[in-house]
Design an enzyme around this catalytic site. Sequence first.
Site, PDB file in Angstrom:
ATOM      1  CB  THR A 169       3.516  93.185 -79.509  1.00 13.04           C
ATOM      2  OG1 THR A 169       2.907  93.739 -78.522  1.00 13.04           O
ATOM      3  CG2 THR A 169       3.516  91.708 -79.172  1.00 13.04           C
ATOM      4  CB  THR A 219       4.457  88.267 -79.646  1.00 10.73           C
ATOM      5  OG1 THR A 219       4.334  89.078 -80.658  1.00 10.73           O
ATOM      6  CG2 THR A 219       5.296  86.963 -79.913  1.00 10.73           C
ATOM      7  CB  VAL A 221      -2.472  87.689 -85.840  1.00  6.62           C
ATOM      8  CG1 VAL A 221      -3.760  88.028 -86.366  1.00  6.62           C
ATOM      9  CG2 VAL A 221      -1.343  87.944 -87.151  1.00  6.62           C
TER      10      VAL A 221
HETATM   11  N1  ASP Z   1      -0.456  90.474 -80.460  1.00 11.16           N
HETATM   12  C1  ASP Z   1      -0.275  91.917 -80.973  1.00 11.16           C
HETATM   13  C2  ASP Z   1      -1.956  92.390 -81.037  1.00 11.16           C
HETATM   14  O1  ASP Z   1      -2.537  91.457 -81.842  1.00 11.16           O
HETATM   15  C3  ASP Z   1       0.417  92.279 -81.810  1.00 11.16           C
HETATM   16  C4  ASP Z   1       1.938  91.644 -81.827  1.00 11.16           C
HETATM   17  O2  ASP Z   1       2.033  90.672 -81.264  1.00 11.16           O
HETATM   18  O3  ASP Z   1       2.747  92.353 -82.371  1.00 11.16           O
HETATM   19  O4  ASP Z   1      -2.248  93.383 -80.760  1.00 11.16           O
END
Ligand code: ASP
Length: 289
Positions: A169, A219, A221
């Site tokens: 992300t 960014t 999980v």
């Molecule tokens: N944090 C984002 C989510 O869980 C994903 C990511 O950081 O890539 O939607």
Amino acid sequence: MVLAHGGAANDPAVSDGCQAACQAALAALADGAGALDAAVAAVVVLEDDERMNAGTGSTLRLDGSIQTDASVMDARGFGAVAGLEGIKNPVRVARAVYQTPHRLVVGRGARELALRLALAEADLSTARAREKHAARMATLGGGVFAALWQDVPEVFWKKAAQAGGACDTVGAVVRAADGTFAAAASTGGIWCALPGRVGDVPIPGAGIEVGDAGAVVATGVGEVIWREHLCARVHQAMMRGVPAQRAVDQAIADITRSHPDVDVGLLAVDRTGGGAAVTREMPWARAER
Ligand code: ASP
């Protein structure tokens, strides 16, 4: 000062895209934009970069659909969207929500707001994202839904990390010359997510936080970031006088202990500097005029 990232577990080789995002934010500041619009300018560049999981190039959901989440925040306000479909720059819709009496607008309502504001529509799927999706689905065989229901989160996220990471992300933090802070973030979500799943990005204190001590984006999980109130924790540490770099290092050390198989990255800016930290690897850049 501007810091921008292209996602936990993404290839650091795409840091040039983060540098371009920082330059866009600096150009916006030079043109008289405030910290918030500079952060938005950075994230628009990252959303348009198909190597990142936001805007064009977003990760596909389990059913092959794309739903995006985005947020913007400064010390005065917050705006976010979730489950938004078919809009080129979700962060612009989050910026629009910031100006309404609401804080979070989801799904059909978010899309209608974007269309009413004549924000560009786009097919956000790319050949690269579709190939990645197919490869990841293959690693889980026919058991994707079974894995979602049966695995405890630790097992599930370990599988995701082994299949190449769950994230990618984007986000940016800004300190303007007048000392004000802002942050913006945007994502297609983690891979292997149910349609309708919402992560940390549109949740203040989870994937984004801005206050008197600075600005923070996360960014990785989202379920873990949200549960740990990660960006709020980093900001609280900065409020106690911990410098940005030490605050993000400490938060990542804590996550590595509590969730060893989860990818997480953080960016923060405070009154005197900025910092980045990540559990594995993450493209990111910093720029200052
Ligand atoms: N944090 C984002 C989510 O869980 C994903 C990511 O950081 O890539 O939607």
